[in-house]
Write an enzyme that holds these catalytic residues in place. Structure first.
Site, PDB file in Angstrom:
ATOM      1  N   HIS A  72     -16.797   5.295  -3.960  1.00  0.00           N
ATOM      2  CA  HIS A  72     -17.378   4.761  -2.722  1.00  0.00           C
ATOM      3  C   HIS A  72     -16.757   5.474  -1.528  1.00  0.00           C
ATOM      4  O   HIS A  72     -15.534   5.537  -1.401  1.00  0.00           O
ATOM      5  CB  HIS A  72     -17.100   3.261  -2.593  1.00  0.00           C
ATOM      6  CG  HIS A  72     -17.921   2.425  -3.524  1.00  0.00           C
ATOM      7  ND1 HIS A  72     -18.333   1.151  -3.216  1.00  0.00           N
ATOM      8  CD2 HIS A  72     -18.418   2.690  -4.751  1.00  0.00           C
ATOM      9  CE1 HIS A  72     -19.050   0.666  -4.226  1.00  0.00           C
ATOM     10  NE2 HIS A  72     -19.112   1.576  -5.164  1.00  0.00           N
ATOM     11  N   TYR A 200     -18.229  -6.705   3.288  1.00  0.00           N
ATOM     12  CA  TYR A 200     -17.296  -7.755   3.696  1.00  0.00           C
ATOM     13  C   TYR A 200     -17.960  -8.510   4.840  1.00  0.00           C
ATOM     14  O   TYR A 200     -18.243  -7.908   5.887  1.00  0.00           O
ATOM     15  CB  TYR A 200     -15.987  -7.152   4.198  1.00  0.00           C
ATOM     16  CG  TYR A 200     -15.137  -6.517   3.108  1.00  0.00           C
ATOM     17  CD1 TYR A 200     -14.107  -7.235   2.510  1.00  0.00           C
ATOM     18  CD2 TYR A 200     -15.364  -5.213   2.678  1.00  0.00           C
ATOM     19  CE1 TYR A 200     -13.319  -6.675   1.513  1.00  0.00           C
ATOM     20  CE2 TYR A 200     -14.579  -4.637   1.684  1.00  0.00           C
ATOM     21  CZ  TYR A 200     -13.566  -5.373   1.112  1.00  0.00           C
ATOM     22  OH  TYR A 200     -12.788  -4.818   0.124  1.00  0.00           O
ATOM     23  N   PRO A 292      -6.502 -11.067  -1.771  1.00  0.00           N
ATOM     24  CA  PRO A 292      -7.293  -9.932  -2.264  1.00  0.00           C
ATOM     25  C   PRO A 292      -8.193  -9.251  -1.229  1.00  0.00           C
ATOM     26  O   PRO A 292      -8.811  -8.237  -1.531  1.00  0.00           O
ATOM     27  CB  PRO A 292      -8.132 -10.542  -3.402  1.00  0.00           C
ATOM     28  CG  PRO A 292      -8.109 -12.010  -3.169  1.00  0.00           C
ATOM     29  CD  PRO A 292      -6.855 -12.330  -2.417  1.00  0.00           C
ATOM     30  N   LYS A 296      -5.426  -4.704  -2.309  1.00  0.00           N
ATOM     31  CA  LYS A 296      -4.180  -3.934  -2.386  1.00  0.00           C
ATOM     32  C   LYS A 296      -3.302  -4.256  -3.603  1.00  0.00           C
ATOM     33  O   LYS A 296      -2.386  -3.479  -3.924  1.00  0.00           O
ATOM     34  CB  LYS A 296      -3.332  -4.196  -1.123  1.00  0.00           C
ATOM     35  CG  LYS A 296      -3.891  -3.569   0.109  1.00  0.00           C
ATOM     36  CD  LYS A 296      -3.605  -2.082   0.159  1.00  0.00           C
ATOM     37  CE  LYS A 296      -4.462  -1.350   1.136  1.00  0.00           C
ATOM     38  NZ  LYS A 296      -5.471  -0.481   0.578  1.00  0.00           N
ATOM     39  N   TYR A 384      -7.139   1.003   4.280  1.00  0.00           N
ATOM     40  CA  TYR A 384      -7.971   0.611   3.133  1.00  0.00           C
ATOM     41  C   TYR A 384      -7.837   1.607   1.990  1.00  0.00           C
ATOM     42  O   TYR A 384      -7.721   1.225   0.827  1.00  0.00           O
ATOM     43  CB  TYR A 384      -9.432   0.484   3.573  1.00  0.00           C
ATOM     44  CG  TYR A 384     -10.293  -0.229   2.561  1.00  0.00           C
ATOM     45  CD1 TYR A 384     -10.295  -1.621   2.463  1.00  0.00           C
ATOM     46  CD2 TYR A 384     -11.114   0.484   1.694  1.00  0.00           C
ATOM     47  CE1 TYR A 384     -11.074  -2.279   1.530  1.00  0.00           C
ATOM     48  CE2 TYR A 384     -11.896  -0.161   0.752  1.00  0.00           C
ATOM     49  CZ  TYR A 384     -11.873  -1.542   0.680  1.00  0.00           C
ATOM     50  OH  TYR A 384     -12.648  -2.178  -0.261  1.00  0.00           O
TER      51      TYR A 384
END
Ligand SMILES: Cc1cc2nc3c(=O)[nH]c(=O)nc-3n(C[C@H](O)[C@H](O)[C@H](O)COP(=O)(O)OP(=O)(O)OC[C@H]3O[C@@H](n4cnc5c(N)ncnc54)[C@H](O)[C@@H]3O)c2cc1C
Length: 390
Positions: A72, A200, A292, A296, A384
């Site tokens: 991704h 998200y 979560p 990580k 990220y």
């Protein structure tokens, strides 16, 4: 029984450490309380940072991840009825791979077995002895027989509920914790992906995440009361909630399918320092937990293992202990960075019941900022993909 490094726990941390040590000619034994079938079927993490992908590839266990994982290059933030993309690759030159944790574990177990590594599954009553001496040991029960594993070092990779952390004297430990007043309701769904990338979503009803597992199986979460029961949630109620939180005014909709697993997980941030005492070292969830939201946990476990492997190699190959002595301090720099990022993202994306309308507008203002300012988007993207300097 004797080995060089005794490892408790066959999660990502324990198995990867054992395999990396093997590749550098260092012996280890892994003790795991669950069965091989159980660890290879428990659904948990799925987002692998570039550094994690690189480590797995270097360890020779990346072939299936490359073939079956989905690369991704970005993710979407949904808020106020719209969707905005964070382009990870354009901002950082890196990407993430979505490949389920239990598949990583299958690859690691297969590699250990192929290399004739010693793993004991289904052990009971694991106890650590003599970490203040040069001759520590681990006692355990296997198939009804009592064993003692003598080793140079004990590595606690036994997750948040293991025995290792408590073996460090309480007077030397400082625990830092934040328990969030919400949890994640997770579902596994037989359906095609709702989107090419993860979504998200921040909504006044609460957070939601649309993730994926494969072209036919999707992973989705929505914020819930951690004390709620899955029995209170019919499929229809779940889909109504997902649509309310994720569908956009631009016409994007969550794709429904057959829900075949439901579970609720609590959310907390936790760090235990120090991560070492005498001949005992902690790695992964044994020492720290992140909510979560930032994806990580598994990645931090792998990062700890990288630091620990280098330190053990320096000890066995060059007779140096400086890297082992500095292990906790080195690992904690990355851990606190990830703790902050996970906490920040959690607070920005979730509904906080005691938040004032003013504070809710601040969440939206922050989302507007990270999706319109290149500098802010880059900071988010670097964290990220795990590309921050620590
Ligand atoms: C719903 C959910 C989603 C997540 N999503 C992500 C994500 O997208 N990305 C990410 O990076 N992380 C994610 N995580 C976190 C990630 O799964 C963990 O951080 C990761 O499993 C930590 O690996 P570990 O090896 O340290 O510990 P664990 O995986 O917990 O392994 C510890 C092992 O030790 C064994 N054990 C415990 N006690 C003993 C004992 N006394 N004796 C012998 N064995 C013992 C346990 O059975 C277990 O197999 C998620 C977690 C959850 C719950």
């Amino acid at each position: 029984m004797r080995t060089q490094v005794g490892i408790i726990g066959a999660g990502p941390a324990g198995l990867l450490l054992s395999h990396l040590l093997h590749l550098r000619g260092i012996e280890s034994v892994v003790l795991e309380m669950r069965s091989r079938e159980q660890i290879e079927s428990t659904i948990r993490a799925g987002v692998l940072e570039q550094g994690t992908m690189d480590t797995l590839t270097e360890a020779g266990v990346g072939a299936r991840m490359k073939a079956e994982g989905a690369l991704h290059h970005g993710f979407e933030l949904a808020f106020e009825g719209k969707r905005r993309r964070i382009d990870l690759t354009e901002l950082t030159g890196k990407a993430i791979t979505v490949y389920a944790q239990h598949e990583v574990l299958k690859d690691l177990v297969a590699a250990r077995v192929a290399a004739d590594g010693t793993l004991f599954f289904g052990v009971k009553n694991t106890a650590i002895h003599g970490i203040d001496t040069d001759a520590p040991s681990i006692s355990f029960e296997h198939d009804g027989e009592q064993h003692t594993l003598h080793c140079d070092y004990v590595i606690g990779c036994d997750g948040s509920q293991g025995v290792s952390r408590a073996a460090i004297p309480a007077a030397l430990r400082q625990d830092y914790e934040r328990v969030f007043p919400f949890g994640w309701f997770g579902i596994l769904v037989e359906a095609p992906p709702s989107s090419d990338e993860l979504i998200y979503a921040r909504h006044d009803r609460g957070f939601a995440l649309v993730s994926t597992r494969s072209p036919n199986v999707q992973r989705m979460y929505f914020q819930c009361d951690p004390k709620d029961s899955v029995d209170n949630w019919s499929d229809d109620r779940i889909w109504a909630e997902m649509h309310a939180r994720v569908d956009s005014e631009e016409g994007h909709q969550v794709v429904e399918g057959k829900i075949f697993q439901k579970n609720i997980v609590g959310m907390r941030s936790f760090v235990s320092t120090t991560m070492q005492h005498g001949r005992l070292f902690l790695a992964g969830d044994a020492a720290h937990i992140v909510p979560p939201t930032g994806a990580k946990g598994l990645n931090l476990a792998v990062a700890d293992v990288r630091v620990l492997t280098a330190a053990l190699v320096a000890f066995y190959k060059e007779n140096r202990t400086d890297l082992l002595d500095g292990y906790s301090e080195t690992a904690l720099r990355r851990i606190w960075r990830a703790e902050h990022f996970s906490y920040w993202m959690t607070c920005m994306m979730h509904r906080l019941d005691d938040a004032t309308p003013f504070e809710r507008r601040l969440q939206v203002a922050e989302l507007e900022h990270v999706t319109t300012s290149r500098a802010a988007a880059m900071a988010m993207a670097e964290n990220y993909v795990g590309a921050v300097a620590v």
